[in-house]
Scaffold this active site. Structure first.
Site, PDB file in Angstrom:
ATOM      1  N   CYS A 265      28.849 -15.194 -50.110  1.00 61.50           N
ATOM      2  CA  CYS A 265      27.883 -15.662 -51.097  1.00 61.50           C
ATOM      3  C   CYS A 265      26.890 -14.584 -51.523  1.00 61.50           C
ATOM      4  CB  CYS A 265      27.132 -16.878 -50.565  1.00 61.50           C
ATOM      5  SG  CYS A 265      28.211 -18.234 -50.054  1.00 61.50           S
TER       6      CYS A 265
ATOM      7  N   HIS B 162      20.731 -17.639 -54.526  1.00 63.44           N
ATOM      8  CA  HIS B 162      22.044 -18.238 -54.283  1.00 63.44           C
ATOM      9  C   HIS B 162      21.889 -19.746 -54.273  1.00 63.44           C
ATOM     10  CE1 HIS B 162      25.817 -19.384 -52.652  1.00 63.44           C
ATOM     11  NE2 HIS B 162      25.357 -19.621 -51.432  1.00 63.44           N
TER      12      HIS B 162
ATOM     13  N   ASN C  65      27.776 -25.208 -54.649  1.00 61.23           N
ATOM     14  CA  ASN C  65      27.776 -23.852 -54.097  1.00 61.23           C
ATOM     15  C   ASN C  65      29.068 -23.160 -54.528  1.00 61.23           C
ATOM     16  OD1 ASN C  65      27.883 -21.531 -52.538  1.00 61.23           O
ATOM     17  ND2 ASN C  65      27.192 -22.530 -50.656  1.00 61.23           N
TER      18      ASN C  65
END
Length: 325
Positions: free
Chosen positions: A119, A252, A282
């Protein structure tokens, strides 16, 4: 005269199929997995995510996002010198997904490679591109984050399968006399690799180990809030930048609770935090460029704004990039 890099265009792509919390919970219920749409929204802030269809690949999504970024920058693919693609879900072991994008774009002059920091991948890739531009090795760079995490999910594990989605985001960087990327900081702690991983591998023609994503949610939450706050403060100090000069934080997009916790730690009003996790969940390395492009496209982030991009993910990796748009 010193060279700098600046972001001139952004782009994004979300798969055609949007899956609401209710649709996902109905699917999971049929498998005997208990959850609810309300539980997902309350715990994560996610309302929907996008899942790639059979004809939507990592390469095709990344290419679509890259084309948008090039178009907004008014640049032809033939001018691109460098393509860096951040992903943990490539279409194949090799060649790299970046090479597939290079071929699809017709960017014959560009070097191309993938980078894997989960990520944090986009901020890692952006830092590498900035360094290569500042060193004079390249003038024009495409930085892409693209993921198909839906193909890495264990649908019997409600702690992970409700969180992730697919998508791609991209940014086009060009050499500039004025600083666009003001500073970067990357960090990693390999001793924490166990809290977020997918440790399966191909060996002698078969999958060895667990091929699904696994996560210790509480440990990830704790680490994410801690390292993102510290990273921002450290980066600001290194470039003599004051928090009140920051227009927007683009973190993020993992969980709305993490985003709010980081904002509180930095004493940053929530109105200055870009939150898009509700729209796409996500998307790992794609989440930061997706959120950045949505904010730019909507007119929220404008030319001249100071923006902090932050990623945190498996490895354990994290990083911050401060940019002036």
């Amino acid at each position: 005269m010193p060279q700098h890099s600046a972001i001139l265009g952004t782009g994004s792509y979300l798969p055609r199929r949007a899956v609401s919390n209710q649709e996902l919970t109905d699917f999971l219920a049929a498998k005997g997995v208990e959850t609810s749409a309300e539980w997902i929204q309350t715990r994560t802030g996610i309302l929907q995510r996008h899942f790639a269809e059979g004809d939507e690949t990592n390469t095709s999504m990344a290419t679509a996002a890259a084309k948008q970024a090039l178009a907004k920058a008014g640049v032809d693919a033939q001018s691109v010198d460098l393509i860096i693609l951040a992903t943990s879900t490539p279409d194949q072991i090799f060649p790299s997904t970046a090479c597939g994008v290079q071929a699809a774009l017709g960017a014959q002059r560009a070097m191309a490679f993938d980078i894997q920091a989960v990520c944090s991948g986009f901020v890692y890739a952006l830092t590498v591109a900035d360094s290569m531009i500042r060193s004079g090795q390249v003038r024009n760079a495409l930085v892409i984050g693209s993921e198909v995490f839906s193909r890495l999910m264990d649908w019997m594990d409600r702690t992970t399968c409700v969180l992730f989605g697919d998508g791609a985001g991209a940014a086009f960087l060009q050499v500039s006399e004025e600083p666009g990327v003001l500073g970067c900081e990357l960090k990693a702690d390999g001793t924490l690799g166990c809290i977020l991983n997918a440790d399966g591998r191909i060996e002698n023609g078969r999958i060895v180990g667990d091929p699904f994503l696994r996560m210790d949610g509480q440990a990830v939450f704790k680490q994410a809030v801690s390292v993102l706050g510290s990273s921002a403060i450290s980066l600001f100090e290194s470039v003599d930048f004051q928090l009140d000069q920051l227009d927007f934080l683009v973190p993020h997009q993992a969980n709305v609770r993490i985003l709010h916790a980081v904002a509180r730690k930095l004493k940053l009003p929530e109105s200055r935090v870009v939150v898009t996790v509700g729209q796409h969940g996500n998307t790992s390395a794609a989440s930061v460029p997706l959120a950045l492009d949505l904010a730019v496209s909507s007119g929220l982030i404008k030319k001249g704004h100071n923006v902090l991009l932050q990623g945190v993910g498996g490895g354990f990796t994290w990083g911050s990039v401060l940019v002036r748009m």
